[in-house]
Design a protein around this motif. Structure first.
Motif, PDB file in Angstrom:
ATOM      1  N   SER A 120       5.509   8.728  -0.012  1.00  0.00           N
ATOM      2  CA  SER A 120       4.069   8.988   0.036  1.00  0.00           C
ATOM      3  C   SER A 120       3.275   7.707   0.209  1.00  0.00           C
ATOM      4  O   SER A 120       3.614   6.653  -0.333  1.00  0.00           O
ATOM      5  N   TYR A 121       2.179   7.832   0.963  1.00  0.00           N
ATOM      6  CA  TYR A 121       1.192   6.765   1.098  1.00  0.00           C
ATOM      7  C   TYR A 121      -0.014   7.053   0.209  1.00  0.00           C
ATOM      8  O   TYR A 121      -0.832   6.181  -0.032  1.00  0.00           O
ATOM      9  N   ALA A 122      -0.104   8.283  -0.240  1.00  0.00           N
ATOM     10  CA  ALA A 122      -1.132   8.690  -1.203  1.00  0.00           C
ATOM     11  C   ALA A 122      -0.646   9.973  -1.848  1.00  0.00           C
ATOM     12  O   ALA A 122      -0.023  10.812  -1.202  1.00  0.00           O
ATOM     13  N   TYR A 123      -0.929  10.114  -3.138  1.00  0.00           N
ATOM     14  CA  TYR A 123      -0.541  11.339  -3.817  1.00  0.00           C
ATOM     15  C   TYR A 123      -1.579  11.671  -4.870  1.00  0.00           C
ATOM     16  O   TYR A 123      -2.322  10.810  -5.333  1.00  0.00           O
ATOM     17  N   GLY A 124      -1.646  12.931  -5.242  1.00  0.00           N
ATOM     18  CA  GLY A 124      -2.647  13.394  -6.190  1.00  0.00           C
ATOM     19  C   GLY A 124      -3.459  14.503  -5.573  1.00  0.00           C
ATOM     20  O   GLY A 124      -2.917  15.447  -5.001  1.00  0.00           O
ATOM     21  N   TYR A 148       8.450   1.619   9.459  1.00  0.00           N
ATOM     22  CA  TYR A 148       8.970   0.316   9.870  1.00  0.00           C
ATOM     23  C   TYR A 148       8.045  -0.802   9.399  1.00  0.00           C
ATOM     24  O   TYR A 148       7.709  -1.726  10.136  1.00  0.00           O
ATOM     25  N   ASP A 149       7.612  -0.693   8.149  1.00  0.00           N
ATOM     26  CA  ASP A 149       6.724  -1.700   7.564  1.00  0.00           C
ATOM     27  C   ASP A 149       7.137  -1.902   6.117  1.00  0.00           C
ATOM     28  O   ASP A 149       6.711  -1.176   5.224  1.00  0.00           O
ATOM     29  N   SER A 150       7.974  -2.906   5.874  1.00  0.00           N
ATOM     30  CA  SER A 150       8.439  -3.151   4.509  1.00  0.00           C
ATOM     31  C   SER A 150       7.381  -3.803   3.643  1.00  0.00           C
ATOM     32  O   SER A 150       7.574  -3.946   2.429  1.00  0.00           O
ATOM     33  N   THR A 151       6.260  -4.217   4.236  1.00  0.00           N
ATOM     34  CA  THR A 151       5.174  -4.758   3.414  1.00  0.00           C
ATOM     35  C   THR A 151       4.405  -3.650   2.720  1.00  0.00           C
ATOM     36  O   THR A 151       3.670  -3.895   1.766  1.00  0.00           O
ATOM     37  N   LEU A 152       4.574  -2.426   3.212  1.00  0.00           N
ATOM     38  CA  LEU A 152       3.936  -1.274   2.589  1.00  0.00           C
ATOM     39  C   LEU A 152       4.793  -0.808   1.421  1.00  0.00           C
ATOM     40  O   LEU A 152       5.925  -0.376   1.597  1.00  0.00           O
ATOM     41  N   THR A 153       4.262  -0.932   0.221  1.00  0.00           N
ATOM     42  CA  THR A 153       4.996  -0.486  -0.969  1.00  0.00           C
ATOM     43  C   THR A 153       4.603   0.949  -1.272  1.00  0.00           C
ATOM     44  O   THR A 153       3.588   1.198  -1.909  1.00  0.00           O
ATOM     45  N   ALA A 154       5.394   1.878  -0.783  1.00  0.00           N
ATOM     46  CA  ALA A 154       5.090   3.299  -0.939  1.00  0.00           C
ATOM     47  C   ALA A 154       5.861   3.874  -2.124  1.00  0.00           C
ATOM     48  O   ALA A 154       6.868   3.334  -2.564  1.00  0.00           O
ATOM     49  N   SER A 155       5.381   4.976  -2.631  1.00  0.00           N
ATOM     50  CA  SER A 155       6.080   5.703  -3.686  1.00  0.00           C
ATOM     51  C   SER A 155       7.029   6.710  -3.063  1.00  0.00           C
ATOM     52  O   SER A 155       6.871   7.113  -1.910  1.00  0.00           O
ATOM     53  N   PHE A 156       8.050   7.127  -3.834  1.00  0.00           N
ATOM     54  CA  PHE A 156       8.841   8.257  -3.364  1.00  0.00           C
ATOM     55  C   PHE A 156       8.991   9.294  -4.476  1.00  0.00           C
ATOM     56  O   PHE A 156       8.879   8.988  -5.659  1.00  0.00           O
ATOM     57  N   HIS A 157       9.219  10.530  -4.045  1.00  0.00           N
ATOM     58  CA  HIS A 157       9.194  11.707  -4.912  1.00  0.00           C
ATOM     59  C   HIS A 157      10.330  12.639  -4.523  1.00  0.00           C
ATOM     60  O   HIS A 157      10.851  12.584  -3.408  1.00  0.00           O
ATOM     61  N   ALA A 216     -11.166  14.756 -10.030  1.00  0.00           N
ATOM     62  CA  ALA A 216      -9.977  14.708  -9.184  1.00  0.00           C
ATOM     63  C   ALA A 216      -9.617  13.244  -8.942  1.00  0.00           C
ATOM     64  O   ALA A 216     -10.497  12.386  -8.830  1.00  0.00           O
ATOM     65  N   VAL A 217      -8.320  12.964  -8.853  1.00  0.00           N
ATOM     66  CA  VAL A 217      -7.849  11.592  -8.653  1.00  0.00           C
ATOM     67  C   VAL A 217      -6.766  11.576  -7.574  1.00  0.00           C
ATOM     68  O   VAL A 217      -5.856  12.419  -7.589  1.00  0.00           O
ATOM     69  N   THR A 218      -6.869  10.629  -6.664  1.00  0.00           N
ATOM     70  CA  THR A 218      -5.822  10.372  -5.679  1.00  0.00           C
ATOM     71  C   THR A 218      -5.365   8.926  -5.831  1.00  0.00           C
ATOM     72  O   THR A 218      -6.190   8.027  -6.011  1.00  0.00           O
ATOM     73  N   HIS A 219      -4.055   8.703  -5.784  1.00  0.00           N
ATOM     74  CA  HIS A 219      -3.483   7.364  -5.858  1.00  0.00           C
ATOM     75  C   HIS A 219      -3.032   6.975  -4.449  1.00  0.00           C
ATOM     76  O   HIS A 219      -2.160   7.632  -3.869  1.00  0.00           O
ATOM     77  N   VAL A 220      -3.596   5.911  -3.899  1.00  0.00           N
ATOM     78  CA  VAL A 220      -3.346   5.526  -2.509  1.00  0.00           C
ATOM     79  C   VAL A 220      -2.610   4.187  -2.472  1.00  0.00           C
ATOM     80  O   VAL A 220      -3.079   3.201  -3.035  1.00  0.00           O
ATOM     81  N   SER A 221      -1.470   4.149  -1.787  1.00  0.00           N
ATOM     82  CA  SER A 221      -0.740   2.888  -1.645  1.00  0.00           C
ATOM     83  C   SER A 221      -0.945   2.263  -0.269  1.00  0.00           C
ATOM     84  O   SER A 221      -0.822   1.050  -0.126  1.00  0.00           O
ATOM     85  N   GLU A 222      -1.244   3.042   0.743  1.00  0.00           N
ATOM     86  CA  GLU A 222      -1.521   2.521   2.086  1.00  0.00           C
ATOM     87  C   GLU A 222      -3.011   2.240   2.201  1.00  0.00           C
ATOM     88  O   GLU A 222      -3.834   3.158   2.185  1.00  0.00           O
ATOM     89  N   LYS A 223      -3.384   0.968   2.330  1.00  0.00           N
ATOM     90  CA  LYS A 223      -4.790   0.589   2.242  1.00  0.00           C
ATOM     91  C   LYS A 223      -5.659   1.244   3.302  1.00  0.00           C
ATOM     92  O   LYS A 223      -6.835   1.552   3.048  1.00  0.00           O
ATOM     93  N   TRP A 224      -5.106   1.485   4.493  1.00  0.00           N
ATOM     94  CA  TRP A 224      -5.933   2.077   5.549  1.00  0.00           C
ATOM     95  C   TRP A 224      -6.166   3.564   5.333  1.00  0.00           C
ATOM     96  O   TRP A 224      -6.897   4.201   6.093  1.00  0.00           O
ATOM     97  N   LEU A 225      -5.547   4.125   4.301  1.00  0.00           N
ATOM     98  CA  LEU A 225      -5.760   5.537   3.995  1.00  0.00           C
ATOM     99  C   LEU A 225      -6.780   5.729   2.872  1.00  0.00           C
ATOM    100  O   LEU A 225      -7.138   6.857   2.553  1.00  0.00           O
ATOM    101  N   ILE A 226      -7.291   4.627   2.288  1.00  0.00           N
ATOM    102  CA  ILE A 226      -8.233   4.757   1.170  1.00  0.00           C
ATOM    103  C   ILE A 226      -9.511   5.477   1.618  1.00  0.00           C
ATOM    104  O   ILE A 226      -9.963   6.433   0.975  1.00  0.00           O
ATOM    105  N   GLY A 227     -10.120   5.013   2.705  1.00  0.00           N
ATOM    106  CA  GLY A 227     -11.344   5.645   3.200  1.00  0.00           C
ATOM    107  C   GLY A 227     -11.136   7.094   3.592  1.00  0.00           C
ATOM    108  O   GLY A 227     -11.872   7.989   3.137  1.00  0.00           O
ATOM    109  N   PRO A 228     -10.141   7.401   4.449  1.00  0.00           N
ATOM    110  CA  PRO A 228      -9.890   8.797   4.799  1.00  0.00           C
ATOM    111  C   PRO A 228      -9.571   9.672   3.585  1.00  0.00           C
ATOM    112  O   PRO A 228      -9.976  10.834   3.539  1.00  0.00           O
TER     113      PRO A 228
END
Length: 617
Positions: A250-254, A281-290, A352-364
């Motif tokens: 996930s790049y965002a969850y909640g 293909y971006d290891s700089t992105l620290t994503a969560s997994f579920h 409501a709360v969303t947790h976002v790990s991909e910075k470009w997804l914060i606004g959307p």
């Protein structure tokens, strides 16, 4: 809100992928094309011991088995056979050695019905001795088929560096056609994990990401052709991470989220291996997994896919996203940015709360979450009104923690949920993509007061207070005024078409100078918007900061034009043709959709001072 179409997401890849699949593939492989040297043990953790199958010893028609999940969370065993391998199909490693792709033919009720599906990537394949061959990762998307390309286990263990995509030659296409019984198309295709969104439709996130990328140079679009599932993350479910089971990255969850779902290849201690190909293909992105559940396998010709049921609680963090697959650590948790929305309608409150790990997804994500709040609380997509206040916490390049706060009022009778969150998303994008310095968003907080009614007005007139009562002023007329006196006016707001609220007023005062110019013009203009702009607006009206510093950018963002404001402009002209202009804004109790009004003030001519004669002595 209508569901988006369910279109699987695939990406093209392969160097000499499927080259001479029948003849060359089944021939003996020269030593120079053998898999890179690697330890023959994938995992030596007690209870999880797993050997790596010796690829160069495999023979045609050797039986294989695979594990994958077609429903729920329990893996199913597939039978199959080893076909061969394609020399150098995955390119070359850092030492210039060719990297080969293994080919297997799989069988089972779901494969026979749907072929190899999106979401099967990562499914482990074992030889007759139970050693790991690798992970299902590639297929042929032009038709339903049972042949899968397998990334060797040795590459996955080392997270090898594999190159990108090349089209198939005519000879290669003919070879593949003989193997799979039809035309494979111009390219071989990587089996993408199923990409999903939850809490918001895929088209919703994709559209706002696209619009922000057009409006703000440097903003990176995130969502593309994803499927959506209802309900979002069920925080109460601990779904397992097991070999052959489902894994969601996930790049965002909640409340709102975006994730890809594939299959776990191996678990070794706290290390999880999956997919057999890159995710982003971006290891700089620290994503969560579920963990995740599968509802069913959906047949769709050569584009069959796994329908995801739900996503469970996060259980770890992805640490490597490479071309040979993804790797994560169980029990470690990625840093995320919280998007918190607090909403009220009447006496009912909701958070409501969303947790976002991909910075470009914060606004959307903030945009989508506000829209979801509107639909949850009002049970309506089209009609509604709201006052929204938001604060964006961010960190400047020098480490200073700052907050940008703004507010606005919204109303619509056609697309309320779509209209609601765009200003928040634009403020986030403007900070992130600014050309002056690196800004890190650390949190987004939004409070909203909803009304189920469409409350909007039009500016239709102006009244002046005279002798204790209000008198209408005719548009374009001239009102006589006295120098040195202050006059009370009020803007008249009439109910907009389809709106519920009745006529209201916004007071303002105008002072007449004792020594000022004789004539001045007062102009009032509504500043509100109730339309959700189309894509052309965001491309044509791309945002560019007017100043050359971050401070000027902040000043522009702070000067937020609100939909409930009326601009009052006063222009005073002199006999010499010079003019003086002053402006201010009035805040109305509702959205003001349109309207303008002007009138003149005329003071008497200034009386010339009489000179006092001095007596001569």
């Amino acid at each position: 809100m209508p569901r988006p179409s369910v279109k699987p997401h695939t990406a093209v890849m392969g160097a000499s992928l499927v080259a001479a699949l029948i003849a060359t593939v089944l021939a003996a492989v020269p030593a120079a094309h053998a898999a890179p040297a690697a330890a023959d043990v994938f995992c030596d953790v007690p209870g999880q011991e797993l050997a790596i199958s010796p690829v160069d010893e495999l023979v045609e028609d050797e039986p294989v088995t695979a594990l994958t999940t077609v429903k729920g969370t329990t893996p199913t065993t597939l039978s199959g056979e080893y076909i061969g391998k394609i020399d150098g199909a995955l390119g070359f490693d850092a030492h210039g050695r060719p990297l080969d792709l293994l080919l297997v033919r799989l069988s089972g009720p779901e494969v026979d019905r749907a072929g190899i599906w999106a979401g099967a990537s990562g499914s482990p394949v074992y030889d007759a001795d139970g050693a790991l061959l690798g992970a299902v990762a590639y297929g042929f998307s032009s038709q339903t088929h049972d042949v899968a390309g397998v990334t060797p286990a040795a590459y996955m263990k080392s997270i090898g560096e594999l190159p990108g995509a090349l089209p198939l030659s005519g000879a290669e296409r003919q070879s593949v056609a003989r193997a799979v019984g039809g035309d494979p198309g111009q390219t071989a295709k990587r089996l993408k994990p199923v990409q999903i969104n939850f809490g918001a439709s895929a088209t919703q996130l994709d559209r706002v990401s696209s619009r922000l990328s057009k409006r703000f140079a440097g903003f990176q679009r995130v969502a593309t052709d994803a499927r959506s599932i209802d309900g979002g993350v069920d925080s109460g479910d601990d779904l397992p991470i097991v070999v052959g089971g489902n894994i969601a990255v996930s790049y965002a969850y909640g409340a709102v989220g975006q994730a890809t779902v594939g299959t776990v290849t191996a678990v070794c201690g706290d290390q999880v291996f999956a997919y057999g190909h890159p995710n982003s293909y971006d290891s700089t992105l620290t994503a969560s997994f579920h963990g995740a559940t599968a509802a069913m396998i959906v047949p769709d010709g050569g584009s069959s896919y796994k329908q995801v049921g739900k996503i469970g609680k996060r259980v770890g963090t992805i640490t490597q996203d490479r071309l040979a697959g993804i790797r994560g650590t169980l029990g470690a948790y990625a840093d995320t940015v919280r998007v918190t929305t607090q909403s009220r309608v009447g006496t009912h409150r909701s958070t409501a709360v969303t947790h976002v790990s991909e910075k470009w997804l914060i606004g959307p994500a903030a945009y989508a979450q506000l829209g979801q709040d509107a639909m949850r609380l009002l049970d309506n997509f089209s009609v509604g009104s709201a006052t929204v206040k938001w604060s964006i916490d961010y960190r400047r390049a020098n480490g200073a923690a700052k907050t940008l706060s703004n507010a606005n009022r919204y109303a619509s009778f056609t697309s309320f949920a779509e209209l609601l969150g765009m200003d928040v998303a634009e403020d986030v994008a403007a900070l992130q993509s600014n050309p002056f310095e690196t800004v890190t968003i650390t949190g987004v907080r939004v409070s909203t007061e909803f009304s189920p009614e469409y409350r909007a007005a039009r500016l239709t007139g102006v009244q002046v207070k005279q002798g204790g009562s209000w008198k209408a002023i005719k548009a374009g007329s001239t009102k006589k005024v006295v120098r040195g006196k202050s006059y009370a006016f009020r803007a008249v707001l009439s109910r907009a078409p389809h709106a519920q609220k009745q006529t209201s007023y916004v007071p303002f005062k105008v002072a007449v100078s004792k020594n000022g110019k004789r004539t001045s013009t007062i102009m009032l203009d509504a500043l509100g918007e109730t339309d959700f702009y189309d894509d052309d607006f965001y491309e044509v009206f791309a945002y560019e900061p007017s100043g050359g510093t971050f401070a000027t950018l902040l000043a522009e963002l702070d000067a937020n034009v609100r939909n409930d404001q009326i601009a009052v402009t006063r222009v005073t002209a002199s006999n010499r043709g010079r003019s003086k202009t002053t402006s201010r804004s009035l805040t109305a109790p509702t959205v003001v959709t349109d309207g303008s009004f002007s009138f003149k003030l005329e003071a008497p001519k200034k009386t010339a001072k009489k000179k006092t004669a001095t007596a001569k002595r």
